[in-house]
Write an enzyme that holds these catalytic residues in place. Structure first.
Site: not given
Ligand SMILES: Cc1ncc(C[n+]2csc(CCOP(=O)(O)OP(=O)(O)O)c2C)c(N)n1
Ligand SMILES: Cc1ncc(C[n+]2csc(CCOP(=O)(O)OP(=O)(O)O)c2C)c(N)n1
Ligand SMILES: [Mg+2]
Ligand SMILES: [Mg+2]
Lengths: 404, 325, 404, 325
Positions: D60, D130
């Site tokens: 972000e 959320h």
């Molecule tokens: C600071 C923040 N930004 C955005 C999100 C929303 N979000 C939750 S999971 C995710 C994707 C995460 O991907 P990754 O780190 O590759 O983990 P995976 O789900 O593949 O295990 C996002 C964008 C969040 N939880 N926290």
């Protein structure tokens, strides 16, 4: 992903598998290294560079002295890093964007920011483009494509990625160069910026001045790796380490980097190894955290001296010219300083303009209240009172006694 | 009793806390051998070693993330943010993590040991980025405590209390008083209560509330007002959250008038919260509108800093206006 | 700094100078690669691991189904990544700290978190350690050294560095392992965490689950480099890439990493190459961003299947046991789910406790006001009303009509 | 006129803005081919290409840093933060950079083209992370504008106005209304004014002020109150900063009573600012204390979300209390 080979024993890589060489052309005596080829740099271009280096040095010395005399609230020198900053700037197109940290006044000098322009900012007077709102050394010039300095470190790095992305879409062949210290490179914004630039193939040059210190913190307490350069591997980004006190090497490296950026939309990381010869700022005293001996060793690598010797050898500069030039510059600095110091402050309204494109009703009310107040106590707010209607003079009614 | 300036009082508090408890660690940018850019951590590395007082890399989000982890582990980190203006890169770690650590885990884990120190405030020709007073951002964040001392004596007692408090505390130090404010400070260990305001002057006509460096400004205004025959009651809030509503309300029930002052911009500043609460709890007792004397709704300026600041004259005028209402 | 060599022509490094191999031991058919040596892992230890993998798979399948039936508000599966998570956990000391992202329920399962404990959290009932305050899957266990999950990504990474620094000072030979996705590794906190760990020589293992996606974003839009592993060079940190679906390789790599961490205070980065076989979460439908074909290809690399074959080959497991085990687990999951669903919500007071160590007077007032309000409209707040004094029953006065 | 839900209205506004001006770009996490986790950017990549609508890496602070640079360059970035709860890593870029860009450069540079979109608010069983309503943090930051729509029609008109506004705007979208709120929305381009509140219902006895999803809750409370014979005037603030003081003040001068409601915690929430201002400007006209009906001073809970939220019953009770004062 280029993952290809498999291994069947748990062998860790430790980063010692490769080392980052340093690109050097010019030796301290002003001659080229064996096998080194100087970049194409004509007499005038070389003199323009050197002149900016000297002017920066002179400005810095004079203004630090002025700060010591109490004429200025704050100052920061570029001293020791002129070749890095000015060499890089000279290799760019003058219309390329520069986003600097704060120690890159040399870039502005090279592009033709006048002493008057410097001084107006330093004294925050009515002619300061920044309207006296930021501390000294927070220069900016739209005309010269130099973003106004902001003190929070590293914030300009992802901004540079975004700006350059816009330049790429505009398709006019410009790029952005962003300067930052090896300390600022520890910020999260650094990681964001380089990663986004690599993913989106942005024409941006990340120029790290590794001057060994972040205020008192030596680079050994800043990172465990061999400098900042190896981070480029983490982003699959082109990288070069260059002797930051070697004007020719910095110039050549940045020229090549610019080609990668503009012609191939490849971001590049340049790490210039240099040293901050002066204190961090006028508020700092480096004797508390580093040795005179270390400073002396670096003073011998003075980038101005090195370039001067090279120029002298080619007959493009002389000791005579040096003397004259220095004298003239010192005189100019002093004269412009006097002029700038005498100028009135920005008008009171400048307190509330530019917060938004238009002054909001609430801000207008706050300004009106303030004006009424200042009219009541003009002697307590000499700067504010000065810019109110000229016919206002200090009143002397009963309420005023608090104004003394 | 020795005389100390505020930096010495803070340094002394850190020294006492580190001597007493091995788990107390001090770190931040330039905090180590150099002792901090203001020298608040001078000599601590010498005394307690590099593992307990050290420089961090230049990354505020990392400093607080690291500190959160340390606190969760059971250590007692005192993390320095070099200027309050640079606390924002750590905003997520503070607001989403520090503040919610205990709550979200149902008290399985907490970072109560954490104290974040940061110099704040203007009056030092620091412009936008060496002058801010960000207390209101954190005051809107349940789970944090925010403490601001007004002088060396308060600084030492409140900092020791903050370090030992069971909750995370943001400790904002009024940097323009670092050397300017001096006073007698006991050599020994003592604590001042968190969450309790202090009535620093009793009076009958109007209640003046502030904190930190603004207390000195209030005092100057009160001098002017008293000369005009206005009797002022002065309250140093000391803790911004959880703030001592009862003390302020009690005073306003008596005086019928309230003025609050802070350097931060007006809109959404903490004075708004105090005013909103007090108008509710003292509605029938208020004789004039609650006044707020604050910074303008602009970034912090430089050349016109004096014009921007809520100084004693602006407070004095507001006192008069309140009385004349 | 180990900068040694000089170069005299401006040659950029582009990160193609080296490649990161993948450590693999076990082939999909359950046999070892030629030349591969399995880590020492006895029958019981291997069965403990496999059992946790199966239990995780079963829990995930059942709970996703429960979510689809509307019994649960939200769920996230570990499916496909069980070997990465559980293999790593098994290589640790059970008292080592684990800081997970959210997809690492396998680690808890391995350490003995009971189905009841899982369920109480998933249903946020009165027995949830987190007191029903966070969404499903935000588990935590102090007893099992597993930090309560927090949704903001990457925040746990620098926290792990700090926690491990404290462990180092405590000198009890523990370390911290922090799990995160390849997406989360883009956050600024990642950079901060790894750099600080390297500088301060912290016993922390950074375990990146590179499962190819961050919700819909494929890793090719997440970074341009060959995965996350090469970033270690930027911090001078030990690094290994491992086949994340290969339980033996993950186990062996993590064991070796733990030795580096605990015995040498060397932080380590492990990148486990794996795939999220299920949707990102119950709110997601991956058919919008990836092909069935791709999913199928990865389904064939199922880590459970691979380990099962290896176990079967050694006579440590049988199809019979598999069937029984699955059946028993399914039954247990359903039973505990029913129990957990029936339990009352946490008491109303839990709204205001734990904000601070002690409830502040202001919060107490807010709670009291709320209680009065709920007593007025008990039917509008069934959960809150349930936990108020048992003698409170819905009143029926004139004011109540809004509560319907 | 077609009927749209709020997501469709937002998508439609983005579509119009991108079609009209090549310089408008939309990006953020999962914003590209997938169209965003809520699908607010659906089909925009197809229509306008990958260079104008794209996924960013998951960072972000980078998204907003990048957006600041783009805006300074003259582009018109519309950056999405996936949930308002995740805007804090970008807090420094927003508060120290976006907000001060024009001021600090003396208007040499500005990021006025920037719009930051983020879904905010509770009521969706989202727990701590959320559900947050962080508008007050930004409202204390001069240089930012903060806009919150209450329904699809407002969303489209205000978003188009935000994108074209000369100042940076944070546009908070009430995500629980994304699909729940539907209404007639003109197909064509239109804008609604920024900085102007709207009186959505006229009344005589009390003024109720809110924004976003809370407007619907207010309406339910008003139904109850009107049945009891209380005549309510309802104001949707729409813009949190710079807020429309005059409209609120004018209404309170008429009704003599004010209630403000928001989901964010009480302490330091934006209701405090409104209360503080109104008590000053309407002092002699207030017939009862200004009431605030807000979230509790806790992190946002899950199981007891209903108990936490400032719902219609709490507002109704507060209306009655105000009238009965
Ligand atoms: C600071 C923040 N930004 C955005 C999100 C929303 N979000 C939750 S999971 C995710 C994707 C995460 O991907 P990754 O780190 O590759 O983990 P995976 O789900 O593949 O295990 C996002 C964008 C969040 N939880 N926290
Ligand atoms: C976000 C932020 N944190 C801290 C500071 C205070 N600060 C100003 S300069 C500086 C050191 C910067 O070092 P480096 O990046 O190496 O640049 P150099 O001064 O060596 O040119 C620090 C810590 C700041 N300006 N911004
Ligand atoms: Mg440096
Ligand atoms: Mg992933």
């Amino acid at each position: 992903m280029t993952t290809t080979t498999d291994i069947h024993s748990p062998d860790f890589l430790a980063g010692d598998e490769f080392s980052i060489p340093t690109f050097r052309l010019l030796q301290q005596d002003g001659t080229l290294f064996d096998g080194a080829v100087a970049p194409e740099l004509g007499r005038d271009a070389a003199r323009r560079i050197y002149h900016a280096m000297v002017a920066t040095r002179v400005l810095d010395e004079r203004m630090m002295a002025a700060q010591r005399q109490g004429r200025l609230s704050f100052y920061m020198q570029c001293t020791g890093e002129e070749a890095a900053v000015i060499g890089a700037t000279a290799a760019l197109d003058d219309a390329d964007m520069i986003m600097a940290q704060y120690r890159e006044q040399g870039a502005l000098m090279y592009r033709g920011f006048s002493f008057d322009e410097f001084m107006n900012q330093l004294f925050g007077n009515e002619l300061d483009y920044g309207k006296g709102r930021q501390m000294p050394i927070h220069y900016g010039s739209r005309k010269l494509h130099y973003l106004t300095i902001s003190s929070p470190l590293a914030t300009q790095i992802p901004q540079a990625t975004g700006f350059a992305y816009g330049q790429k879409l505009a398709g006019e062949g410009q790029c952005t160069t962003v300067f930052f210290g090896e300390g600022a490179a520890s910020e999260g914004d650094f990681h964001a910026a380089l990663n986004m630039a690599a993913v989106h193939q942005v024409p941006v040059i990340f120029f790290c001045r590794n001057n060994g210190y972040a205020i008192s913190t030596p680079s050994i307490e800043q990172f465990a790796a061999d400098g900042v350069a190896p981070r480029a591997f983490g982003y699959r980004m082109h990288v070069i380490r260059v002797d930051g006190n070697d004007i020719l090497a910095v110039y050549a490296a940045t020229q090549a980097a610019r080609r990668l950026a503009v012609e191939h939309n490849q971001p590049v990381l340049i790490e210039a190894m240099t040293y901050r010869l002066a204190a961090h700022s006028s508020s700092d005293d480096p004797s508390g955290y580093r040795s005179k001996k270390e400073e002396e060793a670096w003073r011998e690598k003075d980038p101005l001296l090195r370039m001067r010797r090279w120029l002298n050898d080619r007959g493009w500069w002389s000791d005579e010219e040096e003397r004259e030039c220095q004298e003239r510059l010192r005189r100019e600095v002093l004269e412009t300083m006097k002029r700038a110091q005498k100028r009135p402050p920005p008008p009171l309204d400048s307190l509330v303009t530019d917060v938004y494109a238009d002054v909001t009703p609430a801000l207008q009310r706050q300004l009106d209240t303030l004006k009424t107040h200042i009219r009541r106590y003009p002697e307590a707010y000499p700067k504010g009172a000065m810019s109110l209607d000229p016919d206002v003079s200090p009143r002397d009614d009963a309420d005023d006694k608090g104004g003394a | 009793m020795p005389t100390m300036n505020m930096l010495q009082a803070i340094n002394n508090a850190l020294d006492i806390a580190m001597a007493e408890d091995d788990k107390v660690l001090c770190f931040g940018e330039d905090v180590g051998s150099f002792g901090g850019v203001f020298r608040a951590t001078s000599h601590l590395q010498e005394k307690y070693g590099r593992s307990r007082c050290f420089n961090t890399p230049l990354v505020e989000q990392g400093i607080i993330g690291f500190a959160n982890g340390l606190a969760a582990q059971g250590s007692v980190p005192v993390a320095e943010i070099q200027f309050a203006d640079y606390i924002y890169p750590a905003f997520d770690q503070i607001v989403n993590e520090t503040a919610k650590f205990r709550y979200r885990s149902g008290d399985l884990f907490n970072v109560g040991g954490l104290t974040i120190r940061a110099p704040y405030g203007g009056g030092i020709a620091g412009g936008h980025y060496h002058s801010q007073s960000p207390e209101a951002y954190f005051a809107h964040t349940p789970g944090l405590k925010v403490v601001v001392p007004r002088d060396p004596y308060q600084a030492k007692g409140l900092l020791l209390a903050s370090i030992r408090d069971a909750d995370p505390v943001i400790f904002f130090e009024p940097k323009r008083l670092y050397r300017a404010s001096t006073g007698e400070v006991p050599e020994e260990d003592y604590q001042l209560p968190i969450g309790e305001a202090e009535v620093t002057r009793e009076g009958a006509d109007i209640t003046l509330v502030g904190w930190g460096a603004q207390m000195e400004v209030i005092e100057r205004a009160v001098e002017l007002a008293e000369k005009e025959g206005v009797s002022c009651e002065v309250i140093d809030l000391r803790t911004i959250v959880p703030w001592d509503e009862d003390s302020v309300v009690e005073s306003v029930l008596k005086t019928g008038r309230l003025l609050i002052t802070h350097e931060a911009p007006l809109t959404g500043g903490f004075a708004a919260e105090i005013a909103a609460t007090v108008q509710e709890r003292c509605f029938l007792y208020l004789e004039s509108p609650i006044a707020r004397v604050t910074g303008l709704d602009t970034p912090f300026p430089l050349t016109l800093e004096k014009e921007y600041l809520p100084d004693h004259l602006k407070i004095f005028e507001a006192i008069k206006a309140s009385l004349a209402f």
